[in-house]
Structure formats: C-alpha cells, structure tokens
Design a protein around this motif. Structure first.
Motif, mmCIF file in Angstrom:
data_model
loop_
_atom_site.group_PDB
_atom_site.id
_atom_site.type_symbol
_atom_site.label_atom_id
_atom_site.label_comp_id
_atom_site.label_asym_id
_atom_site.label_seq_id
_atom_site.Cartn_x
_atom_site.Cartn_y
_atom_site.Cartn_z
ATOM 1 N N CYS A 33 19.523 -16.658 13.312
ATOM 2 C CA CYS A 33 20.837 -16.279 13.786
ATOM 3 C C CYS A 33 21.106 -17.078 15.066
ATOM 4 O O CYS A 33 20.222 -17.213 15.915
ATOM 5 C CB CYS A 33 20.869 -14.780 14.061
ATOM 6 S SG CYS A 33 22.499 -14.130 14.410
ATOM 7 N N ASN A 52 24.913 -15.481 11.378
ATOM 8 C CA ASN A 52 23.545 -15.246 10.922
ATOM 9 C C ASN A 52 23.185 -16.183 9.768
ATOM 10 O O ASN A 52 23.956 -17.078 9.409
ATOM 11 C CB ASN A 52 23.334 -13.767 10.578
ATOM 12 C CG ASN A 52 24.132 -13.306 9.371
ATOM 13 O OD1 ASN A 52 24.577 -14.109 8.542
ATOM 14 N ND2 ASN A 52 24.300 -12.001 9.254
ATOM 15 N N TYR A 101 16.359 -13.645 11.676
ATOM 16 C CA TYR A 101 17.502 -13.897 10.811
ATOM 17 C C TYR A 101 18.781 -13.235 11.310
ATOM 18 O O TYR A 101 19.884 -13.737 11.095
ATOM 19 C CB TYR A 101 17.218 -13.353 9.410
ATOM 20 C CG TYR A 101 16.048 -13.957 8.694
ATOM 21 C CD1 TYR A 101 15.324 -13.206 7.764
ATOM 22 C CD2 TYR A 101 15.665 -15.265 8.921
ATOM 23 C CE1 TYR A 101 14.255 -13.752 7.081
ATOM 24 C CE2 TYR A 101 14.592 -15.817 8.243
ATOM 25 C CZ TYR A 101 13.890 -15.060 7.330
ATOM 26 O OH TYR A 101 12.835 -15.590 6.653
ATOM 27 N N TRP A 102 18.622 -12.076 11.962
ATOM 28 C CA TRP A 102 19.776 -11.268 12.331
ATOM 29 C C TRP A 102 19.863 -11.164 13.842
ATOM 30 O O TRP A 102 18.878 -11.359 14.542
ATOM 31 C CB TRP A 102 19.657 -9.855 11.733
ATOM 32 C CG TRP A 102 19.204 -9.855 10.323
ATOM 33 C CD1 TRP A 102 17.997 -9.467 9.845
ATOM 34 C CD2 TRP A 102 19.963 -10.302 9.193
ATOM 35 N NE1 TRP A 102 17.950 -9.648 8.480
ATOM 36 C CE2 TRP A 102 19.133 -10.138 8.051
ATOM 37 C CE3 TRP A 102 21.251 -10.816 9.040
ATOM 38 C CZ2 TRP A 102 19.564 -10.477 6.775
ATOM 39 C CZ3 TRP A 102 21.672 -11.159 7.765
ATOM 40 C CH2 TRP A 102 20.832 -10.981 6.655
ATOM 41 N N CYS A 103 21.044 -10.846 14.334
ATOM 42 C CA CYS A 103 21.186 -10.690 15.766
ATOM 43 C C CYS A 103 22.469 -9.941 16.073
ATOM 44 O O CYS A 103 23.358 -9.819 15.217
ATOM 45 C CB CYS A 103 21.198 -12.044 16.472
ATOM 46 S SG CYS A 103 22.571 -13.114 16.039
#
Length: 124
Positions: A33, A52, A101-103
């Motif tokens: 991300c 992302n 991967y995510w934020c």
C-alpha cells in the motif's frame, strides 16, 4: 535499500494543477500500500491519499474530487495529480510505503518508509 524520491512540487496560483511523482527503488510498489501525506508549517501531518495493492483508493475529505492518486508499476512510480489547488493545500508533500498490502491514512503508523518531500505552494 528502500528509497522514495518525490518530485513535481512548485508554486502555483489557486485553481492551478500539479502532478507529484514518487520514484521508488529497492522494492516493488505493486506489493505494498502506498500513500501521500502532507505537512504544513505549524500543523500536524495528515494523510492525503492512499492506494492499496488491488488499486483501491482512499482520500482525505478535503481533497476528494480534486486529487487523484495513481501508480505506474512498470516505472515503479507513484503519482498524485492535484487539480483546483487551494491555498490551504500548501504544504510539504511526502510519499510513503506501508508495511503491508493494506493501510490507512488516518495516521502514519502503517508506514515504515518515507521520502524527503516536495514543496507545494499555492497562492491566492
């Protein structure tokens, strides 16, 4: 070695546009991300936009409809297209890489790597 190098900042009049770039090296942006943050003098840092690994975008309410985050995986570069700029957009803009991967851009806690920044100044 992870590196993030921003460019594209400058001085513009209100209503103008700028496109910021963030050249990444030492990793592949498609695996993380990525986001843009900004900090104005005397103010706290705030998250502006994120994207992302599946391309889902998130924006600060005050820039929705004016700013667009994107990435070019072939060039390993992150972008921020800024249109209809306002004096309150004046700040140092930093790109950042999340730890996964995510934020979320609510805070910078998800991000482990930061660029040095590029200055954006909008005059009225």
């Amino acid at each position: 070695q992870v590196q993030l190098v921003e460019s594209g900042g400058g001085s513009v009049q209100a209503g103008g546009s700028l496109r910021l770039s963030c050249a990444a090296s030492g990793f592949t942006i498609s695996n993380y991300c990525m986001a843009w943050f900004r900090q104005a003098p005397g103010k706290e840092r705030e998250g502006v936009a994120s994207i992302n690994v599946i391309g889902r975008e998130s924006y600060l309410d005050s820039v929705k409809g004016r700013f667009t985050i994107s990435k070019d995986t072939a060039k390993n570069t992150l972008y921020l297209q800024m249109n209809s700029l306002k004096p309150e957009d004046t700040a140092m803009y930093h790109c950042a890489r999340a730890n996964g991967y995510w934020c979320t851009i609510i805070s910078g806690a998800d991000f482990g790597y930061w660029g040095q920044g590029t200055q954006v100044t909008v005059s009225s």
